[in-house]
Structure formats: structure tokens, C-alpha cells
Design a protein around this motif. Structure first.
Motif, PDB file in Angstrom:
ATOM      1  N   THR A   1       0.834  -1.199   0.000  1.00 20.69           N
ATOM      2  CA  THR A   1       0.000   0.000   0.000  1.00 20.69           C
ATOM      3  C   THR A   1       0.869   1.249   0.000  1.00 20.69           C
ATOM      4  O   THR A   1       0.630   2.197  -0.760  1.00 20.69           O
TER       5      THR A   1
ATOM      6  N   TYR B   1       1.246   4.263  -2.903  1.00 16.26           N
ATOM      7  CA  TYR B   1       1.180   5.706  -2.684  1.00 16.26           C
ATOM      8  C   TYR B   1       2.427   6.397  -3.241  1.00 16.26           C
ATOM      9  O   TYR B   1       2.332   7.475  -3.826  1.00 16.26           O
TER      10      TYR B   1
ATOM     11  N   GLU C   1      -9.510   4.776   0.603  1.00 15.02           N
ATOM     12  CA  GLU C   1      -8.198   5.394   0.404  1.00 15.02           C
ATOM     13  C   GLU C   1      -7.861   6.343   1.550  1.00 15.02           C
ATOM     14  O   GLU C   1      -6.721   6.395   2.008  1.00 15.02           O
TER      15      GLU C   1
ATOM     16  N   PHE D   1      -4.652   5.813   3.803  1.00 11.69           N
ATOM     17  CA  PHE D   1      -3.615   6.839   3.775  1.00 11.69           C
ATOM     18  C   PHE D   1      -3.389   7.419   5.163  1.00 11.69           C
ATOM     19  O   PHE D   1      -2.250   7.603   5.596  1.00 11.69           O
TER      20      PHE D   1
END
Length: 172
Positions: A79, A83, A134, A138
């Protein structure tokens, strides 16, 4: 991003020097392959989050929260790498095209999931679901927020679904 080099890939994979260069001759090609592989891995994780007919809203929330939890635990490095690649895609149009195509596949799957769950506006609700997911990931990985517990993830997803889906019947 600076650590993703042909040499680093060779070393991490236990391959002879120059092996990654044979497959991806340029840095751009290496980034494209990395993004394609990350997309493949994430699609595998999200495959278990479908909504078969008759699945209750609570069961759907639990499935989606489980996938998010995987992204934050076992898939955390992937992940974070995604990003990093997303930011790199803002500077590389060729990578942006691949990133956007992968994003469309996830949004299409979310749209199908929301339609199967009874959404009156699957496209808009899928966009909201992706934004929620998301944002949660994040914030937990790169933001200032704490990593949400499995219960908090389920409750957050359940609240979103309750807000956009029609009420369930008395036996839902």
C-alpha cells in the motif's frame, strides 16, 4: 522511490546482477512493472470483497473492513509503495496512464459491488467508497491518525453503507 533500482530488484529477488535490466531496460519500465505487480496483488486482496446476492449490509461491511485491514497489515508495504508510485505518476505521464487504468478497474469493481448491494446510484456510491477506503488507508499509513482497529474499520464502513444504501428489510 530512490530505492527502486534495477540493482535493488536483482538483490531482493536473489537474481544475478543485470536480470531486472533484461526485463525492464529503463527506470520508467521498472516503475511500470512495479505498478502492474502491485495492482495485481491488490486485486487479489479485493477479490474477496464481492457482494453475493443476499449478503447483509453488516456482512458486506465486515468483508470490506477485512480487506482494508489486510492492506494495513500484511499488505502495508504494498500500500505504501502504491502511494509512492501515485506521487511519481504525477510527474510521469506514462506512469499516470497505467495508474489511472488500474484505478478504473478498482472503481469498476466498487461500482459493481455497490450495485449488487442495492445502491440507487452505484457510480457515485462507489466513488465515495473508494475515497473512504483510500482516506482510511492513507491516514493510517502516512497520515497523523492512529491505525484503526478491525472494529473501527468495520463500524466506519458500516456507517458509510448505512448512509448510501436503502434500508434493509426486517430480516437483513
Amino acid at each position: 522511490m530512490r530505492g527502486l533500482t534495477h540493482r535493488a530488484v536483482d538483490e531482493a529477488a536473489g537474481l544475478p546482477p543485470g536480470s531486472a535490466s533484461n526485463l525492464a531496460r529503463t527506470r520508467a519500465a521498472l516503475l511500470e512493472l512495479a505498478l502492474a505487480r502491485l495492482t495485481e496483488l491488490e486485486e487479489g486482496r479485493f477479490a474477496g470483497a464481492d457482494a453475493p446476492p443476499g449478503l447483509s449490509r453488516d456482512a458486506l461491511a465486515a468483508r470490506l473492513a477485512g480487506v482494508l485491514r489486510l492492506q494495513l497489515t500484511a499488505g502495508r508495504a504494498h500500500t505504501l509503495a502504491r502511494y509512492e508510485l501515485a506521487l511519481e505518476a504525477t510527474r510521469r505521464p506514462e506512469l499516470r496512464a497505467i495508474y489511472d487504468a488500474a484505478g478504473r478497474r478498482f472503481r469498476d469493481a466498487a461500482r459493481a459491488l455497490m450495485a449488487a448491494a442495492g445502491s440507487p446510484d452505484p457510480a457515485a456510491h462507489a466513488q465515495g467508497l473508494v475515497a473512504l477506503a483510500e482516506g482510511l488507508m492513507f491516514d493510517a499509513i502516512a497520515g497523523a491518525g492512529p491505525e484503526p482497529s478491525p472494529e473501527r474499520l468495520r463500524a466506519t464502513v458500516a456507517a458509510y453503507l448505512a448512509g448510501v444504501l436503502p434500508p434493509e428489510g426486517p430480516h437483513g
